[in-house]
Design a protein around this motif. Sequence first.
Motif, short mmCIF file in Angstrom:
data_model
loop_
_atom_site.label_atom_id
_atom_site.label_comp_id
_atom_site.label_asym_id
_atom_site.label_seq_id
_atom_site.Cartn_x
_atom_site.Cartn_y
_atom_site.Cartn_z
N GLY A 10 0.90 -1.27 -0.01
CA GLY A 10 0.01 0.14 -0.08
C GLY A 10 0.78 1.13 0.26
O GLY A 10 0.19 2.37 0.11
N ARG A 11 2.05 0.98 -0.21
CA ARG A 11 3.06 2.34 -0.28
C ARG A 11 3.71 2.46 -1.56
O ARG A 11 3.82 1.29 -2.21
CB ARG A 11 4.08 2.19 0.76
N CYS A 12 3.69 3.67 -2.00
CA CYS A 12 4.26 3.84 -3.44
C CYS A 12 5.64 3.79 -3.31
O CYS A 12 6.41 4.00 -2.40
CB CYS A 12 4.00 5.39 -3.81
N HIS A 13 6.03 3.05 -4.33
CA HIS A 13 7.69 2.61 -4.57
C HIS A 13 8.62 4.08 -4.79
O HIS A 13 9.68 3.73 -4.47
CB HIS A 13 7.86 1.50 -5.75
N LEU A 14 7.81 4.80 -5.34
CA LEU A 14 8.63 6.12 -5.63
C LEU A 14 8.50 7.06 -4.58
O LEU A 14 9.50 7.57 -3.97
CB LEU A 14 8.26 6.66 -6.92
N CYS A 15 7.42 7.73 -4.23
CA CYS A 15 7.31 8.61 -3.04
C CYS A 15 6.96 8.33 -1.69
O CYS A 15 6.95 8.90 -0.81
CB CYS A 15 6.28 9.65 -3.74
N ARG A 16 6.88 6.94 -1.56
CA ARG A 16 6.76 6.46 -0.24
C ARG A 16 5.36 6.64 0.34
O ARG A 16 5.09 6.44 1.47
CB ARG A 16 7.70 6.72 0.53
#
Length: 122
Positions: free
Chosen positions: A88-94
Amino acid sequence: MVNKQIIGDRDTRLSPADLAVLEENLHEQRRFREEQLRQIAAVPSRAGEPSRPGAAQTEVRVKLAASARMVLSDVEAALARLADGRYGRCHLCRRPVDRERLMIVPQARYCARCQQVREAGR
């Protein structure tokens, strides 16, 4: 087992029930893609047809198999993230990926904004 961690704010919050639904969806997608790959690999030649498929048929099978393997890999990666609490966390912006996005694309690695940036850069 799903880490019951709740992430994000009200637009991105995943309840334990959401996580359970998403996990089941991912398992279902994995079963579907595995079966799809088995069927692609097991396509027999039909009676009266040459034993070797034509170039167009082979190309379609190769592309279908590649697509199924890619989605299967994404699904397995999402299941691994679920298992270790990184789901559930974006790999780029976290930042948290929106709940609605995950409900539609449960294997999503990126938030909508970062996905657009990635696609624009292609």
